[in-house]
Enzyme design. Structure first.
Site, PDB file in Angstrom:
ATOM      1  N   HIS A 432      36.437  47.470  30.966  1.00 23.91           N
ATOM      2  CA  HIS A 432      37.500  46.822  31.729  1.00 23.91           C
ATOM      3  C   HIS A 432      38.751  47.686  31.740  1.00 23.91           C
ATOM      4  O   HIS A 432      38.981  48.513  30.864  1.00 23.91           O
ATOM      5  CB  HIS A 432      37.831  45.439  31.151  1.00 23.91           C
ATOM      6  CG  HIS A 432      38.636  45.474  29.880  1.00 23.91           C
ATOM      7  ND1 HIS A 432      40.011  45.550  29.884  1.00 23.91           N
ATOM      8  CD2 HIS A 432      38.266  45.439  28.571  1.00 23.91           C
ATOM      9  CE1 HIS A 432      40.453  45.544  28.631  1.00 23.91           C
ATOM     10  NE2 HIS A 432      39.407  45.497  27.817  1.00 23.91           N
ATOM     11  N   CYS A 433      39.537  47.504  32.775  1.00 19.47           N
ATOM     12  CA  CYS A 433      40.890  48.053  32.838  1.00 19.47           C
ATOM     13  C   CYS A 433      41.806  46.847  33.000  1.00 19.47           C
ATOM     14  O   CYS A 433      41.772  45.938  32.182  1.00 19.47           O
ATOM     15  CB  CYS A 433      41.030  49.079  33.958  1.00 19.47           C
ATOM     16  SG  CYS A 433      40.312  48.608  35.545  1.00 19.47           S
ATOM     17  N   SER A 434      42.583  46.796  34.062  1.00 16.40           N
ATOM     18  CA  SER A 434      43.392  45.605  34.314  1.00 16.40           C
ATOM     19  C   SER A 434      42.669  44.680  35.286  1.00 16.40           C
ATOM     20  O   SER A 434      42.379  43.534  34.976  1.00 16.40           O
ATOM     21  CB  SER A 434      44.765  45.998  34.867  1.00 16.40           C
ATOM     22  OG  SER A 434      45.579  44.865  35.047  1.00 16.40           O
TER      23      SER A 434
END
Length: 516
Positions: A432-434
């Site tokens: 995940h990132c944002s």
């Protein structure tokens, strides 16, 4: 079984709760049967059935939610067959969706999350707290097609021995080097592709193509991919009860590849939702789970997903706060020895390792309700800007981090030994990132292509991006990220000896002339 006749005609054979004395000889027996059979026969424990079959389809005596009615099922099959024949006579082609052209009931699972959706764009500041869908990815707006919801989770097991890379931390070989075997794939992907195969090109051919296209040409290629409409629906993500669980109002997850949480509240039909999608890896179905940066009120859902999916490795490619904005909640304890409870799960930080480009945290995840615990390797890359690519003029730090993540997965899987009966590459890696599309999609593209070039000496950057986007909408968010994938993989090919050098003189000339 040795001939592979009857079982090979089935899509998957699950041997449930086999005794230990059976598992050892079965593991040896697998080596002598046809590869096609090996890929379809699995030994699993009852709790692992949910990884292969949706709990909504499992009978209650096996921990599922389904109450079989055999007579009704036969009647349904007869009606479907009759309808298909009628449609075939009318159209000459049997419509694959004629059986169920509606949204099926949603199974109630985890508790409701209430959180006000925010936006990834600077426009959020100007537009305030409006809950109107914001289109920040640069891709076409979402459209709904009438396709039925499809759930395609599960794993293809392989009990063959695994190769563990025992090199030092800076070893850049991302592959596990050995015989690869195809798993099941999502709709639209062939068994041979497995989410990472298909037509490819050698590193030398890739270099020639990148030289010929230049930065502007690669950006145009990306624009063509981005212009295509989504290939699935977003019905679950758009339900009123679920909208607040999405970090961004315009970053939703496909119905056909979404991760479905276990049922915890039978009275709420939307509590199975989390903004996360399965994505196939290199010849491995559901190798990854792409998700958004958890919100404070979805922390417990996130950790429940990690627990239920058997995840061993979490990859985070964002910082919690960037440019003065919260991009991801602090969903794990930072301090060594700190213990935090999230719903039915407790997370304890056991050790923290700091690198110039990333931080590794060793966590212990415990199920407080049912008992049991599991070690989780958490890697956070801290030098990757939002909407951008890692700076510094070299992809080596990212590739080194990628190799570290792969090695962590292999070592954790080795420690599980017979406790894991799924795919030989292990359970899904959560990435995940944002928003879970830009940096996340870039990471997956690099990992899939690097594994393939190590195994086959070929890769397909464009095809890989297209397949990822078919399971996680709008993955690879910016043209620069698409370009970075090409440049980073060329650098990887040089580092691994597939290319002597990668001279890209003049690669940016078009951009310089345009700026003048």
């Amino acid at each position: 079984m040795l001939k592979g006749g009857y079982p090979a005609k089935l899509k998957k054979v699950l041997i449930v709760t086999a005794p230990l004395w059976f598992k050892a000889p079965f593991r040896i027996l697998r080596l002598f049967v046809r590869e096609k059979l090996r890929e379809r026969v699995h030994t699993v424990n009852a709790p692992q059935l949910g990884l292969h079959v949706p709990r909504s389809s499992l009978p209650k005596q096996l921990g599922g939610l389904h109450e079989p009615d055999h007579a009704a099922w036969l009647e349904h099959c007869k009606n479907c067959y009759t309808n298909n024949l009628q449609n075939a006579k009318l159209d000459g082609v049997i419509d694959e969706y004629v059986i169920s052209n509606h949204i099926p009931p949603i199974n109630a699972q985890n508790g409701i999350i209430e959180h006000e959706g925010d936006m990834t764009s600077d426009r959020a500041t100007r537009l305030g707290d409006s809950n109107t869908d914001m289109h920040i990815s640069g891709d076409p707006p979402y459209t709904c097609d009438p396709s039925p919801l499809r759930h395609t989770h599960g794993y293809n097991g392989d009990m063959k021995s695994r190769h563990i890379n025992s090199g030092d931390e800076d070893d850049m070989d991302i592959s596990t080097r050995g015989t690869w075997s195809s798993g099941e794939v999502s709709p639209g992907l062939s068994d041979e592709e497995g989410g990472g195969g298909g037509a490819g090109e050698t590193p030398q051919a890739l270099l020639q193509r990148v030289r010929a296209l230049g930065r502007r040409g690669l950006a145009a290629e990306y624009d063509e991919i981005r212009s295509r409409p989504p290939v699935g629906t977003f019905h679950h993500a758009k339900l009123p009860s679920n909208l607040a669980k999405n970090r961004y109002t315009d970053v939703l997850c496909y119905d056909h590849s979404r991760v479905i949480l276990s049922q915890t509240d039978p009275d709420d039909p939307t509590t199975d939702y989390i903004n996360a999608n399965y994505v196939d890896g290199y010849k491995q179905k559901n190798a990854y789970i792409c998700t958004q940066g958890p919100l404070p009120k979805t922390f417990s859902d996130f950790w429940r997903m990690v627990w239920e999916q058997g995840t061993l490795v979490i990859v985070m490619t964002t910082r919690a706060v960037e440019r003065g904005r919260v991009k991801c909640g602090q969903y794990w304890p930072l301090a060594d020895g700190q213990h935090v409870v999230y719903g039915d799960f407790a997370v304890t930080t056991q050790a923290v390792e700091h690198d110039e480009d990333y931080t590794v945290t060793h966590l212990l995840l415990s199920d407080l309700k049912r008992g049991g615990s599991r070690r989780i390797w958490h890697g956070q890359y801290t030098r990757w800007p939002d909407y951008g690519v890692p700076g510094g003029g070299s992809a080596q730090p990212v590739l080194r981090f990628l190799a570290r993540c792969r090695r962590a997965q292999a070592l954790a899987l080795h420690d599980l030994d017979l406790a894991w009966a799924g795919h030989k590459q292990g359970p899904p890696i959560v990435v995940h990132c944002s928003a879970g599309i830009g940096r996340t999609g870039t990471f997956l593209t690099l990992d899939i292509c690097a594994q393939r070039v190590s195994a086959e000496g070929a890769l397909d950057v464009r095809g890989t991006v297209e397949r990822i986007r078919a399971q996680r909408a709008h993955s690879i968010q910016m043209p620069d990220q698409y370009v970075f994938c090409h440049l980073a993989l060329l650098e990887y090919a040089v580092m691994q000896g597939y290319l002597d050098s990668a001279d890209l003189t003049g690669f940016d000339e078009d951009n310089e002339e345009e700026s003048e």
